[in-house]
Structures are given as structure tokens and as C-alpha cells.
Design a protein around this motif. Structure first.
Motif, PDB file in Angstrom:
ATOM      1  N   ALA A   1      75.427  57.931  82.233  1.00  0.00           N
ATOM      2  CA  ALA A   1      75.658  57.830  80.791  1.00  0.00           C
ATOM      3  C   ALA A   1      76.499  59.018  80.307  1.00  0.00           C
TER       4      ALA A   1
ATOM      5  N   ILE B   1      76.322  50.015  78.332  1.00  0.00           N
ATOM      6  CA  ILE B   1      75.590  50.849  77.374  1.00  0.00           C
ATOM      7  C   ILE B   1      74.506  50.044  76.653  1.00  0.00           C
ATOM      8  N   THR B   2      74.725  48.742  76.469  1.00  0.00           N
ATOM      9  CA  THR B   2      73.721  47.910  75.806  1.00  0.00           C
ATOM     10  C   THR B   2      72.480  47.755  76.667  1.00  0.00           C
TER      11      THR B   2
ATOM     12  N   SER C   1      71.428  49.738  79.023  1.00  0.00           N
ATOM     13  CA  SER C   1      70.710  51.010  79.120  1.00  0.00           C
ATOM     14  C   SER C   1      70.003  51.335  77.813  1.00  0.00           C
ATOM     15  N   TYR C   2      70.669  51.066  76.700  1.00  0.00           N
ATOM     16  CA  TYR C   2      70.119  51.417  75.384  1.00  0.00           C
ATOM     17  C   TYR C   2      68.865  50.606  75.063  1.00  0.00           C
ATOM     18  N   THR C   3      68.883  49.325  75.434  1.00  0.00           N
ATOM     19  CA  THR C   3      67.729  48.459  75.142  1.00  0.00           C
ATOM     20  C   THR C   3      66.635  48.601  76.191  1.00  0.00           C
TER      21      THR C   3
ATOM     22  N   ILE D   1      62.824  52.856  78.061  1.00  0.00           N
ATOM     23  CA  ILE D   1      64.234  53.279  78.135  1.00  0.00           C
ATOM     24  C   ILE D   1      64.325  54.660  78.776  1.00  0.00           C
TER      25      ILE D   1
ATOM     26  N   GLU E   1      69.590  58.184  76.388  1.00  0.00           N
ATOM     27  CA  GLU E   1      69.616  57.647  75.021  1.00  0.00           C
ATOM     28  C   GLU E   1      70.625  58.323  74.097  1.00  0.00           C
TER      29      GLU E   1
ATOM     30  N   ASN F   1      74.104  57.109  74.986  1.00  0.00           N
ATOM     31  CA  ASN F   1      74.270  55.717  74.574  1.00  0.00           C
ATOM     32  C   ASN F   1      74.470  55.614  73.064  1.00  0.00           C
ATOM     33  N   GLN F   2      73.684  56.390  72.320  1.00  0.00           N
ATOM     34  CA  GLN F   2      73.783  56.374  70.870  1.00  0.00           C
ATOM     35  C   GLN F   2      75.186  56.781  70.422  1.00  0.00           C
TER      36      GLN F   2
ATOM     37  N   ILE G   1      77.706  53.966  71.207  1.00  0.00           N
ATOM     38  CA  ILE G   1      77.556  52.826  70.306  1.00  0.00           C
ATOM     39  C   ILE G   1      78.131  53.159  68.931  1.00  0.00           C
TER      40      ILE G   1
END
Length: 364
Positions: free
Chosen positions: A308, A330-331, A333-335, A341, A346, A349-350, A353
């Protein structure tokens, strides 16, 4: 019978005026007040005398010659070994530079950054006026006092009031300093802050070559990492694009080690957008797939973090062709999964996004 007056007079509008009352003379004195002390002297005093008795074209020549002499002095102080090769002139000594044309002096100063764009434009105009409307050449349209004052003002504003440049750094000496035990980042910043764009560009190309050389020691490369962003931020878009092209060329030539170091260099300076899209898309797709693979693998909450981080460090200039793979990674991993998670992944990923372009958001 009459009281004798010793003051010089001029004629303006058919009316004799004392020098001190002449507005043109006052403007000339105002210009003189801005000239550096070391530039005062014979040229300037002679120009003043010529101007006050109405020989404006000759006064302009005195100012112009003083300005050109000052530019030649500045080139000498900067370092004649740096004189631009584009001009195809063999400049080794002060005598060499004394024999070149005024236009070449101006061009050389501009290419080295001794004068800026504005000064270059106005000095070229001054040269045209000097050549066509002064005593330098035969003319049927002698220069008037206002045009003379304008040229004198520009000589002062763009040359005679501006300080001399710092001597140009010698790139080899600076590279040796970066490798030495005495290397200090703050001192380095002081050294390069007044260098011309031309020198900075040459220096960036050189440290890029040093950085990607597999023979470069770890300590040397670590020191380069401390300063490459500082240098990168001082050059223009064209040079940065050249660095991206170099990376593409290394990949095409299958220079594995050099291309890896070149990629690291680009990441250090946050220059992904300068890598050609044809190469950049493969980089994003590869990193996205590796990230997704880590998410699907064993101990994913731990292994996702580095992937990430690496993907986020690529920046947000994502080619359209790589968008689908990027958003998918990224989706997922994020979910997370049924176990939760990756807390370490995180924040990356944030960030990715939040910085998704419009096309990326449409993938959801």
C-alpha cells in the motif's frame, strides 16, 4: 554691469534653463543614484556632462558601454569556463570576452541566468536603439532626451544597480563535497541557492547519473537522497521530463540495476508524472496486482502495508489504462475481509481513495 552666472544652462521649449531646474537632468541624477558604487566613475560622469549639453546620443553610448563592461565583469566573476557552448565561442580569458559582440554578451548572461527574462527583453531593445539611433552608427533620426533617459534607466535598472553574481560552483568539487565526511545539507543549500538555472540543470543531470550508477556506494547515495529534491525543485519541466525519458530508455535497454535506481530517484523527488505514460501504466498495473496478491495471501494484514505504501508513493497521475487494476486493489484492501482490515495499510488506502481522479471514482 550684469552679475556673472557660473551655472550651465540648457534650452527647453526655446527657454534657457539652469541645469538644476531641468526636469530631464533631474531624472538623470535620479538614475545615477541607483548605480552600484563600483560602477560609478568616468563613464557616468562623462555621460552626465554630454547629456546636460544636449549630446544625448553620446551620453547613451557612455551608459551602454558601462553596462556592457559590467556584464562582461559579471561573466568573468561567474566563471568563463561556464560560458554557454551554444554560442560557439572560444572563451577562456577576460581578453576573449572583451572581443565579442554586445549581443553575444547579453545572450551569454541570459543563458547563464545572470540576467532574467525581463532584463534580456529590455536590453535587446536597448541594443537596437543604440545601433540605430545613436552616435554608434550614422543615423538621420537622432535620439531625443526622453528616449535617451529610457535607455539609460534600463541600463541602470537591469545591469548597473544589480549585484554581481556568486561564482558558479564546480560540479566535480561539489560532488566530492557530498561524498566527504564534512558534508552538511544546510551548507549545500546555501551554495546552490544563487546558482544559475543552467548550472543547476547540469548538476541535476550529473547527480542522476551518479545515483543510478550501480558502483555508487550506499553512503554516497544516501547523501544524494538528502539533496536531490532540493535540486529537482529548482529546474524546469523540460529537464524533469528528460529524467523520465531516461528511465524509459533504461528499461528498453534492459539495464535492470540502473532502471531500479532511476525509479527510486523519481520516487524520491515525487516525479512519477514525468515518466512517459506507456511506461507509467505498466508500473501502476504491476504495483496494483502485487498489492491485490498480498491482500489475498497469507498474513495479509501485515504484508499489505508495504505494498500500500509503495503504491501510494507512486503519486496520483494514474494512466487510464491502469485505473481498473488500481481501484480494485485499493478497494479490496480498504474494505478488508471477514477477519477485518489491515490497520497499517488503511491510511495509505484512504489517501489513494481521496485523491482518485474522476475516472477512478466511476469505477466504483
Amino acid at each position: 554691469m550684469f552679475e556673472e552666472k557660473s551655472e550651465l544652462t540648457t534650452v527647453q521649449g526655446g527657454i534657457p534653463q539652469e541645469i538644476e531646474e531641468n526636469p530631464n537632468h533631474q531624472l538623470l541624477l535620479s538614475c545615477e543614484g541607483n548605480i552600484r558604487e563600483e560602477c560609478q566613475g568616468t563613464y557616468i560622469s562623462k555621460a552626465r556632462t554630454l547629456f546636460t549639453i544636449g549630446f544625448y546620443d553620446h551620453a547613451v553610448l557612455e551608459y551602454w558601454n558601462r553596462a556592457i563592461t559590467d556584464l562582461k565583469d559579471k561573466l568573468t566573476i561567474y566563471g568563463l569556463e561556464h560560458f554557454p557552448s551554444e554560442l560557439n565561442l572560444k572563451i577562456k580569458t577576460r581578453e576573449d570576452i572583451s572581443n565579442i559582440k554586445d549581443s553575444q554578451v547579453i545572450e551569454g548572461c541570459y543563458l547563464l541566468g545572470i540576467i532574467d527574462d525581463e532584463a534580456y527583453t529590455f536590453l535587446k531593445h536597448c541594443l537596437a536603439v543604440r545601433n540605430n539611433f545613436t552616435a554608434a552608427h550614422d543615423t538621420e533620426s537622432p535620439i531625443d532626451p526622453l528616449e535617451a533617459l529610457n535607455l539609460i534607466k534600463n541600463c541602470v535598472k537591469y545591469v548597473l544597480q544589480r549585484d554581481v553574481p556568486s561564482p558558479a560552483m564546480t560540479i566535480n568539487d561539489l560532488l566530492q563535497y557530498i561524498q566527504s565526511e564534512n558534508f552538511d545539507v544546510d551548507h549545500f543549500k546555501e551554495v546552490i541557492k544563487d546558482q544559475s538555472p543552467k548550472i543547476i540543470e547540469s548538476f541535476l543531470r550529473r547527480i542522476f547519473s551518479e545515483y543510478i550508477d550501480p558502483q555508487t556506494t550506499k553512503d554516497y547515495r544516501d547523501n544524494l537522497k538528502l539533496i536531490i529534491k532540493e535540486v529537482w525543485d529548482k529546474v524546469g519541466e523540460e529537464v524533469k521530463s528528460d529524467m523520465g525519458q531516461r528511465l524509459m530508455q533504461l528499461k528498453l535497454e534492459d539495464e535492470v540495476d540502473k532502471s531500479l535506481y532511476a525509479m527510486d530517484f523519481i520516487l524520491q523527488v515525487k516525479g512519477m508524472k514525468y515518466i512517459p505514460k506507456t511506461v507509467r501504466k505498466h508500473i501502476f498495473i504491476k504495483k496494483s496486482r502485487e498489492f491485490l496478491h498480498a491482500h489475498s495471501g497469507f498474513n495479509n494484514f501485515y504484508t499489505e502495508v508495504s505494498h500500500a505504501k509503495e503504491l501510494e508513493e507512486l503519486g496520483f497521475n494514474i494512466p487510464d489504462e491502469a485505473m481498473k487494476a488500481y481501484v480494485k486493489a485499493i478497494t479490496f484492501s480498504y474494505t478488508g475481509n471477514s477477519w477485518g482490515i489491515s490497520d497499517g495499510a488503511e491510511p495509505y488506502n484512504q489517501s489513494m481513495i481521496e485523491n482518485l481522479p474522476t475516472k477512478g471514482k466511476k469505477c466504483y
